[in-house]
Design an enzyme around this catalytic site. Structure first.
Site, mmCIF file in Angstrom:
data_model
loop_
_atom_site.group_PDB
_atom_site.id
_atom_site.type_symbol
_atom_site.label_atom_id
_atom_site.label_comp_id
_atom_site.label_asym_id
_atom_site.label_seq_id
_atom_site.Cartn_x
_atom_site.Cartn_y
_atom_site.Cartn_z
ATOM 1 N N SER A 81 0.712 -1.132 0.010
ATOM 2 C CA SER A 81 -0.181 0.063 0.182
ATOM 3 C C SER A 81 0.826 1.119 -0.013
ATOM 4 O O SER A 81 0.254 2.422 -0.294
ATOM 5 C CB SER A 81 -0.945 -0.064 1.384
ATOM 6 O OG SER A 81 -2.001 -0.579 1.102
ATOM 7 N N LYS B 214 0.595 3.225 -2.970
ATOM 8 C CA LYS B 214 -0.506 4.270 -3.264
ATOM 9 C C LYS B 214 -0.247 5.530 -3.120
ATOM 10 O O LYS B 214 -0.778 6.583 -3.987
ATOM 11 C CB LYS B 214 -1.951 4.022 -2.373
ATOM 12 C CG LYS B 214 -2.330 2.465 -2.328
ATOM 13 C CD LYS B 214 -3.273 2.302 -1.119
ATOM 14 C CE LYS B 214 -3.669 0.842 -1.156
ATOM 15 N NZ LYS B 214 -4.420 0.553 0.101
ATOM 16 N N TYR C 281 -2.987 -2.357 -10.618
ATOM 17 C CA TYR C 281 -2.798 -2.113 -9.154
ATOM 18 C C TYR C 281 -2.205 -3.195 -8.505
ATOM 19 O O TYR C 281 -1.196 -2.897 -7.621
ATOM 20 C CB TYR C 281 -4.231 -2.114 -8.679
ATOM 21 C CG TYR C 281 -4.522 -2.188 -7.218
ATOM 22 C CD1 TYR C 281 -4.023 -0.998 -6.356
ATOM 23 C CD2 TYR C 281 -4.703 -3.353 -6.478
ATOM 24 C CE1 TYR C 281 -4.116 -0.826 -5.257
ATOM 25 C CE2 TYR C 281 -4.809 -3.276 -5.033
ATOM 26 C CZ TYR C 281 -4.715 -1.947 -4.256
ATOM 27 O OH TYR C 281 -4.556 -2.072 -2.890
ATOM 28 N N TYR D 6 -5.125 3.885 7.903
ATOM 29 C CA TYR D 6 -6.511 3.629 8.126
ATOM 30 C C TYR D 6 -7.143 3.836 9.174
ATOM 31 O O TYR D 6 -7.121 4.922 9.566
ATOM 32 C CB TYR D 6 -6.372 1.795 7.561
ATOM 33 C CG TYR D 6 -5.576 1.831 6.344
ATOM 34 C CD1 TYR D 6 -5.879 2.317 5.079
ATOM 35 C CD2 TYR D 6 -4.350 0.920 6.286
ATOM 36 C CE1 TYR D 6 -5.115 1.703 3.864
ATOM 37 C CE2 TYR D 6 -3.444 0.680 5.442
ATOM 38 C CZ TYR D 6 -3.880 1.098 4.158
ATOM 39 O OH TYR D 6 -3.161 0.957 3.232
ATOM 40 N N VAL E 243 1.006 -3.942 3.742
ATOM 41 C CA VAL E 243 0.926 -5.063 4.684
ATOM 42 C C VAL E 243 2.429 -6.064 4.339
ATOM 43 O O VAL E 243 2.298 -6.997 4.781
ATOM 44 C CB VAL E 243 -0.120 -6.063 3.866
ATOM 45 C CG1 VAL E 243 -1.598 -5.248 4.721
ATOM 46 C CG2 VAL E 243 -0.244 -6.155 2.538
#
Ligand code: DON
Length: 304
Positions: A64, A67, A189, A240, A258
């Site tokens: 992530s 991103k 992605y 998050y 992760v």
């Protein structure tokens, strides 16, 4: 002068002895091969000094964390139009949560949860001529490192088991918030998430966010005003449903993945990256968060 090397060495040595190290991600099967005992810390100061401890030169899956890099590229194409398709509010929910997306008519809460990152991926698939190749080149350019690459095994592993991302992409498509084919967006992605980097490479890739949009070789990659916005999103949404906890304990904007990586920074000062594959229940690196909390506590360097 702060003894950065001494501080990160002692944090590394102390945390290596921790018995509770978290749980390595297994929902992407390839990631479960990582050792829970790996621990790397790297500090890149904007004055050019750098400091490493432990496994700072071992590549791992940035997941992530990618991103943020994708967002910075998408903003270059869409500027503020991007915010019509993805919001900038913390979600207070796990990274792969779906029900808010349906409730809010296919507009993801922010670009760092999975659904928001899929909208960003869609934008890149629309604008880049050869999306995977061009995005990789962008990452290599901002990190000033041509050796950075995708990990094909990790991308394929996630493609086989990424049911929630397939669901999110289909939901976005049903709300007309994906312009390209679901399969093409997901393929892009999964590749962006599969990029391997070391802690040292990661700190260099994030240099531009700490340095008003100018990357490690001093080229202005994004406008100062966009760096400000991306940094605000990292602070409020980068972890998050643990973004509040990270701001409370560490006090820096940053992003987790992760694969066990975290990168955080103090604008105009330094970038610090950690890698420890054991995750806490929110999907953030357990020892990484502890390392960063100890670092900002001991150095008294945070945005607050
Ligand atoms: O889409 C996923 O589930 C992964 N490729 C990335 C998730 C992730 O890294 C969440 N971070 N803590």
């Amino acid at each position: 002068m702060t003894d950065f090397q001494g501080i990160i060495n002692s944090i590394h040595d102390h945390l290596s002895k921790e018995e509770v190290k978290g749980v390595v991600a297994s929902y992407i099967p390839e990631l479960s091969k990582q050792s829970v005992n790996s621990l790397g810390i790297f500090l890149q100061h904007l004055n050019g000094d750098s400091f490493a401890a432990g496994d700072a030169d071992i590549p791992f899956s940035i997941q992530s964390i990618s991103k943020v890099l994708a967002l910075s590229k998408a903003i270059a194409f869409e500027d503020n139009r991007i915010w019509q398709r993805v919001d900038v509010e913390p979600s207070g929910n796990p990274f792969n949560h779906l029900s808010l997306l349906e409730l809010e008519n296919g507009i993801p809460r922010n670009p760092l949860i999975n659904s928001g990152a899929l909208v960003v991926a869609d934008i890149l698939v629309t604008h880049l001529k050869n999306p995977k190749e061009d995005f990789l080149n962008y990452v290599r350019t901002i990190a000033n490192d041509q050796t950075i690459n995708y990990n094909k095994d990790v991308a394929a592993s996630e493609k086989r088991t990424g049911y929630k991302n397939f669901a999110a992409a289909n939901l976005l498509k049903s709300f007309s918030n994906l312009k390209n084919n679901v399969e093409d967006v997901l393929d892009f992605y999964f590749h962006q998430c599969s990029i391997d980097m070391t802690c040292a490479q990661l700190a260099k890739a994030f240099y531009l966010f700490a340095n008003g949009g100018k990357c490690v070789n001093n080229v202005q990659q994004i406008p100062v005003s966009q760096a400000k916005r991306i940094n605000a999103i990292m602070l409020t949404c980068g972890f998050y449903d643990e973004a509040g906890e990270f701001a409370f304990r560490v006090g820096l904007p940053g992003k987790s993945g992760v694969g066990g990586g975290i990168v955080a920074f103090l604008p105009n000062n330094f970038i610090i990256s950690t890698w420890a594959p054991g995750l806490n229940p929110k999907g953030n690196s357990l020892l990484g968060m502890q390392a960063l909390e100890q670092f900002t506590t001991q150095t008294k360097l945070s945005i607050f």
